[in-house]
Design a protein around this motif. Structure first.
Motif, PDB file in Angstrom:
ATOM      1  N   ALA A  96       0.825  -1.207   0.000  1.00 26.15           N
ATOM      2  CA  ALA A  96       0.000   0.000   0.000  1.00 26.15           C
ATOM      3  C   ALA A  96       0.863   1.262   0.000  1.00 26.15           C
ATOM      4  CB  ALA A  96      -0.925  -0.009   1.217  1.00 26.15           C
ATOM      5  N   ARG A  97       1.913   1.266   0.815  1.00 32.18           N
ATOM      6  CA  ARG A  97       2.788   2.449   0.858  1.00 32.18           C
ATOM      7  C   ARG A  97       3.506   2.640  -0.475  1.00 32.18           C
ATOM      8  NH1 ARG A  97       4.735   0.225   6.102  1.00 32.18           N
ATOM      9  NH2 ARG A  97       3.431   1.090   7.756  1.00 32.18           N
ATOM     10  N   ALA A  98       3.891   1.533  -1.105  1.00 35.15           N
ATOM     11  CA  ALA A  98       4.591   1.632  -2.389  1.00 35.15           C
ATOM     12  C   ALA A  98       3.671   2.184  -3.470  1.00 35.15           C
ATOM     13  CB  ALA A  98       5.118   0.248  -2.791  1.00 35.15           C
ATOM     14  N   VAL A  99       2.437   1.675  -3.522  1.00 31.16           N
ATOM     15  CA  VAL A  99       1.485   2.149  -4.535  1.00 31.16           C
ATOM     16  C   VAL A  99       1.169   3.626  -4.322  1.00 31.16           C
ATOM     17  CG1 VAL A  99      -0.884   1.901  -5.393  1.00 31.16           C
ATOM     18  CG2 VAL A  99       0.490  -0.132  -4.917  1.00 31.16           C
ATOM     19  N   ALA A 100       1.110   4.060  -3.066  1.00 32.87           N
ATOM     20  CA  ALA A 100       0.794   5.455  -2.781  1.00 32.87           C
ATOM     21  C   ALA A 100       1.852   6.412  -3.302  1.00 32.87           C
ATOM     22  CB  ALA A 100       0.619   5.645  -1.271  1.00 32.87           C
ATOM     23  N   THR A 101       3.061   5.919  -3.580  1.00 32.46           N
ATOM     24  CA  THR A 101       4.134   6.783  -4.090  1.00 32.46           C
ATOM     25  C   THR A 101       4.200   6.816  -5.609  1.00 32.46           C
ATOM     26  OG1 THR A 101       5.800   4.998  -4.097  1.00 32.46           O
ATOM     27  CG2 THR A 101       5.508   6.238  -2.042  1.00 32.46           C
ATOM     28  N   PRO A 103       3.952   7.785  -9.293  1.00 22.24           N
ATOM     29  CA  PRO A 103       3.656   9.042  -9.980  1.00 22.24           C
ATOM     30  C   PRO A 103       2.433   8.867 -10.868  1.00 22.24           C
ATOM     31  CG  PRO A 103       5.527   7.931 -11.009  1.00 22.24           C
ATOM     32  CD  PRO A 103       5.210   7.165  -9.746  1.00 22.24           C
ATOM     33  N   GLY A 104       1.605   9.897 -10.975  1.00 24.81           N
ATOM     34  CA  GLY A 104       0.435   9.825 -11.833  1.00 24.81           C
ATOM     35  C   GLY A 104      -0.804   9.302 -11.139  1.00 24.81           C
ATOM     36  N   LEU A 105      -0.680   8.795  -9.909  1.00 25.28           N
ATOM     37  CA  LEU A 105      -1.845   8.305  -9.181  1.00 25.28           C
ATOM     38  C   LEU A 105      -2.748   9.492  -8.842  1.00 25.28           C
ATOM     39  CD1 LEU A 105      -3.061   5.705  -7.907  1.00 25.28           C
ATOM     40  CD2 LEU A 105      -1.926   6.359  -5.780  1.00 25.28           C
ATOM     41  N   ARG A 106      -4.055   9.321  -9.116  1.00 28.98           N
ATOM     42  CA  ARG A 106      -4.971  10.407  -8.817  1.00 28.98           C
ATOM     43  C   ARG A 106      -4.954  10.719  -7.321  1.00 28.98           C
ATOM     44  NH1 ARG A 106     -10.000   7.837 -11.936  1.00 28.98           N
ATOM     45  NH2 ARG A 106      -8.807   5.986 -11.399  1.00 28.98           N
ATOM     46  N   GLU A 107      -5.007  12.014  -6.989  1.00 29.19           N
ATOM     47  CA  GLU A 107      -4.849  12.426  -5.600  1.00 29.19           C
ATOM     48  C   GLU A 107      -5.951  11.858  -4.715  1.00 29.19           C
ATOM     49  OE1 GLU A 107      -2.923  13.867  -2.421  1.00 29.19           O
ATOM     50  OE2 GLU A 107      -2.231  13.726  -4.512  1.00 29.19           O
ATOM     51  N   GLY A 108      -7.168  11.798  -5.248  1.00 33.10           N
ATOM     52  CA  GLY A 108      -8.260  11.226  -4.463  1.00 33.10           C
ATOM     53  C   GLY A 108      -8.005   9.770  -4.120  1.00 33.10           C
ATOM     54  N   ASP A 109      -7.472   9.008  -5.087  1.00 30.78           N
ATOM     55  CA  ASP A 109      -7.146   7.607  -4.840  1.00 30.78           C
ATOM     56  C   ASP A 109      -5.985   7.485  -3.859  1.00 30.78           C
ATOM     57  OD1 ASP A 109      -9.114   6.535  -6.552  1.00 30.78           O
ATOM     58  OD2 ASP A 109      -7.850   6.913  -8.289  1.00 30.78           O
ATOM     59  N   ARG A 110      -5.014   8.403  -3.973  1.00 29.33           N
ATOM     60  CA  ARG A 110      -3.866   8.365  -3.062  1.00 29.33           C
ATOM     61  C   ARG A 110      -4.309   8.592  -1.620  1.00 29.33           C
ATOM     62  NH1 ARG A 110       1.069   9.239  -4.846  1.00 29.33           N
ATOM     63  NH2 ARG A 110       0.320  10.605  -6.518  1.00 29.33           N
ATOM     64  N   GLN A 111      -5.174   9.585  -1.418  1.00 29.86           N
ATOM     65  CA  GLN A 111      -5.632   9.885  -0.073  1.00 29.86           C
ATOM     66  C   GLN A 111      -6.474   8.746   0.496  1.00 29.86           C
ATOM     67  OE1 GLN A 111      -4.577  12.373   1.802  1.00 29.86           O
ATOM     68  NE2 GLN A 111      -3.274  12.995   0.069  1.00 29.86           N
ATOM     69  N   ALA A 112      -7.307   8.142  -0.349  1.00 34.60           N
ATOM     70  CA  ALA A 112      -8.116   7.008   0.105  1.00 34.60           C
ATOM     71  C   ALA A 112      -7.219   5.839   0.507  1.00 34.60           C
ATOM     72  CB  ALA A 112      -9.083   6.580  -1.002  1.00 34.60           C
ATOM     73  N   LEU A 113      -6.150   5.633  -0.264  1.00 29.92           N
ATOM     74  CA  LEU A 113      -5.222   4.547   0.041  1.00 29.92           C
ATOM     75  C   LEU A 113      -4.482   4.817   1.358  1.00 29.92           C
ATOM     76  CD1 LEU A 113      -3.893   1.910  -0.809  1.00 29.92           C
ATOM     77  CD2 LEU A 113      -2.299   3.234  -2.213  1.00 29.92           C
ATOM     78  N   LEU A 114      -4.086   6.058   1.575  1.00 23.48           N
ATOM     79  CA  LEU A 114      -3.383   6.401   2.819  1.00 23.48           C
ATOM     80  C   LEU A 114      -4.294   6.240   4.036  1.00 23.48           C
ATOM     81  CD1 LEU A 114      -1.346   9.539   1.646  1.00 23.48           C
ATOM     82  CD2 LEU A 114      -0.483   7.233   2.112  1.00 23.48           C
ATOM     83  N   ARG A 115      -5.573   6.591   3.870  1.00 27.48           N
ATOM     84  CA  ARG A 115      -6.512   6.407   4.987  1.00 27.48           C
ATOM     85  C   ARG A 115      -6.693   4.922   5.295  1.00 27.48           C
ATOM     86  NH1 ARG A 115      -9.257  10.590   2.218  1.00 27.48           N
ATOM     87  NH2 ARG A 115     -10.675   9.073   1.269  1.00 27.48           N
ATOM     88  N   VAL A 136       9.573  -0.740  -0.964  1.00 25.27           N
ATOM     89  CA  VAL A 136       9.603  -1.250  -2.332  1.00 25.27           C
ATOM     90  C   VAL A 136       9.806  -0.079  -3.274  1.00 25.27           C
ATOM     91  CG1 VAL A 136       8.265  -2.351  -4.171  1.00 25.27           C
ATOM     92  CG2 VAL A 136       8.123  -3.236  -1.836  1.00 25.27           C
ATOM     93  N   THR A 137      10.706  -0.242  -4.230  1.00 23.18           N
ATOM     94  CA  THR A 137      10.922   0.772  -5.259  1.00 23.18           C
ATOM     95  C   THR A 137      10.484   0.209  -6.596  1.00 23.18           C
ATOM     96  OG1 THR A 137      12.817   1.695  -4.070  1.00 23.18           O
ATOM     97  CG2 THR A 137      12.594   2.252  -6.422  1.00 23.18           C
ATOM     98  N   PHE A 138       9.547   0.871  -7.273  1.00 25.89           N
ATOM     99  CA  PHE A 138       9.076   0.408  -8.561  1.00 25.89           C
ATOM    100  C   PHE A 138      10.071   0.795  -9.651  1.00 25.89           C
ATOM    101  CE2 PHE A 138       5.074   0.576  -6.254  1.00 25.89           C
ATOM    102  CZ  PHE A 138       4.495  -0.631  -6.645  1.00 25.89           C
ATOM    103  N   GLU A 139      10.196  -0.095 -10.657  1.00 20.15           N
ATOM    104  CA  GLU A 139      10.979   0.246 -11.835  1.00 20.15           C
ATOM    105  C   GLU A 139      10.192   1.262 -12.656  1.00 20.15           C
ATOM    106  OE1 GLU A 139      11.966  -3.331 -13.833  1.00 20.15           O
ATOM    107  OE2 GLU A 139      13.213  -4.091 -12.219  1.00 20.15           O
ATOM    108  N   SER A 140      10.808   1.755 -13.723  1.00 19.73           N
ATOM    109  CA  SER A 140      10.201   2.827 -14.500  1.00 19.73           C
ATOM    110  C   SER A 140       8.844   2.432 -15.055  1.00 19.73           C
ATOM    111  CB  SER A 140      11.129   3.209 -15.664  1.00 19.73           C
ATOM    112  OG  SER A 140      11.381   2.087 -16.497  1.00 19.73           O
ATOM    113  N   GLU A 141       8.609   1.142 -15.297  1.00 22.85           N
ATOM    114  CA  GLU A 141       7.333   0.724 -15.856  1.00 22.85           C
ATOM    115  C   GLU A 141       6.180   1.114 -14.944  1.00 22.85           C
ATOM    116  OE1 GLU A 141       5.044  -3.426 -16.948  1.00 22.85           O
ATOM    117  OE2 GLU A 141       7.214  -3.325 -17.300  1.00 22.85           O
ATOM    118  N   GLY A 142       6.427   1.135 -13.618  1.00 22.77           N
ATOM    119  CA  GLY A 142       5.372   1.504 -12.686  1.00 22.77           C
ATOM    120  C   GLY A 142       4.880   2.916 -12.924  1.00 22.77           C
TER     121      GLY A 142
END
Length: 316
Positions: A96-101, A103-115, A136-142
C-alpha cells in the motif's frame, strides 16, 4: 467504454457484495446493473475465483456461471471476519505504501489509500511493526503504468518516446489510450496519431511519457479478443517461411504459425504470417546458425545483411 485498472477493481469488489445478496442472479441483469457488457462481466467472473480471504491458501470464492445465471457456492465460508497474520499485514502495508508513491496516481485515490493504510496499521497492531523496516521501489514501468492509467481515466492524450525493437529505433508519437492489458507483459492499446491506426505499446519499451492537456478522442473501434494471445495473424498478412535446426524448434512453440513441417535433420520448416515481416529479422539474428529465413527473398537478404554488419562490428 475503456476501463482502467482501479475502476475495474472497484467494480469487482462491488460485484462480490451484489452477488452475495442475489443468489442465482442472471448474467444480463448483473451486466446492466454495472453498466458493462456480458463479455466484460464474464471476464470479471473468471478472475473472482482466484480471490479469497488469504493469499496463503485460504478459502477462495467459489463463483461460476452457466452462461445464464451466476452461482456463488460458498458465501458463508468466506464471510467470517478477516484476521490478518503478521506476514499478511506486513505485505499489505508495504504494498500500500509503495502504490501510494506511484507518480500519476490520482490524488483522491492516493488519499483514500493512505486512509486505508492507517486503519490497517491500527488494526494490525504489533504485527505491523516489520512493515516500517521494509520498502519497495518500482521500476520505470510503474510510473508509465500510472500515467497511462490516469490518461485513460481522464481521457487525455499521451506523448511517447517509444523503442521499436524490430527497427532498433526510438520514435516520438502522440496516442489516444484505449485500455491497459497484460499478456505476459503489460501493454497499452491506443490510437496512434502518427500512423493513424490502432497500435499496441509495451510499457517497458516506453523510454519517456508525458500526459498532455489535449483530450483523447480515439475513433470507435471494436476491442480485440485477446483470449488467443496478443499476436493473432490475419489471413491477408504476408507469408514468411523459416527453416530452423533442432536448436530452433522452440520457434514453433512461441510463434503462431500455419504449418511446421519436419526436416530430415530434426529441424522444422515453419510457415507463418505477420503484419510486419521486418520484425522477424531480429529472430533470424537470434537464431544464428540454428535458423534462416527462406522467403520472402527481400527479408532473407535483409537478415543476412544485418548478420554481416553485426559480425563486422564484433570484429572491430
Amino acid at each position: 467504454m475503456a476501463t482502467n485498472a482501479i475502476d475495474q477493481t472497484r467494480r469487482m469488489l462491488s460485484l462480490v457484495t451484489y452477488l452475495r445478496e442475489r443468489p442465482g442472479a442472471r448474467v444480463g441483469d448483473v451486466a446492466r446493473a454495472f453498466g458493462i457488457s456480458e463479455d466484460e462481466l464474464i471476464a470479471d467472473l473468471d478472475v473472482l475465483p482466484m480471490c479469497g480471504t488469504s493469499f496463503r491458501g485460504g478459502d477462495l470464492l467459489d463463483i461460476d456461471t452457466d452462461g445464464d445465471r451466476i452461482w456463488w457456492h460458498n458465501p458463508d465460508d468466506v464471510a467470517e471476519p478477516l484476521r490478518l497474520a503478521a506476514d499478511e499485514a506486513t505485505a499489505l502495508l508495504v504494498a500500500a505504501r509503495a502504490v501510494a508513491t506511484l507518480p500519476g496516481l490520482r490524488e483522491g485515490d492516493r488519499q483514500a489509500l493512505l486512509r486505508a493504510t492507517a486503519k490497517l496499521e491500527a488494526a494490525a497492531g504489533e504485527a505491523a511493526g516489520a512493515s516500517s523496516r521494509l520498502s519497495v521501489t518500482f521500476e520505470s514501468e510503474g510510473g508509465v503504468f500510472a500515467d497511462v492509467d490516469r490518461a485513460i481515466a481522464e481521457r487525455r492524450r499521451l506523448w511517447l518516446r517509444y523503442y521499436s525493437p524490430a527497427r532498433d529505433e526510438l520514435t516520438e508519437r502522440e496516442v489516444d489510450p484505449i485500455r491497459l492489458f497484460a499478456v505476459g507483459h503489460t501493454y497499452v492499446e491506443a490510437w496512434c496519431r502518427l500512423s493513424e491506426a490502432r497500435r499496441t505499446f509495451r510499457l517497458d519499451r516506453v523510454a519517456e511519457i508525458k500526459l498532455l492537456d489535449a483530450p483523447a478522442d480515439p475513433p470507435p473501434i471494436e476491442l480485440r479478443d485477446l483470449s488467443e494471445g496478443l499476436v493473432q495473424p490475419a489471413a491477408e498478412d504476408p507469408e514468411v517461411v523459416i527453416e530452423v535446426g533442432p536448436g530452433g524448434r522452440w520457434v514453433a512453440e512461441y510463434y503462431p504459425h500455419d504449418s511446421a513441417e519436419e526436416l530430415s535433420d530434426g529441424g522444422l520448416r515453419i510457415t507463418l504470417r505477420t503484419p510486419d515481416p521486418a520484425s522477424l529479422r531480429r529472430l533470424a539474428l537470434r537464431l544464428g546458425r540454428d535458423g534462416r529465413i527462406v522467403s520472402p527473398q527481400a527479408l532473407a537478404d535483409s537478415a543476412r545483411q544485418a548478420a554481416n554488419q553485426a559480425l563486422a562490428a564484433y570484429g572491430e
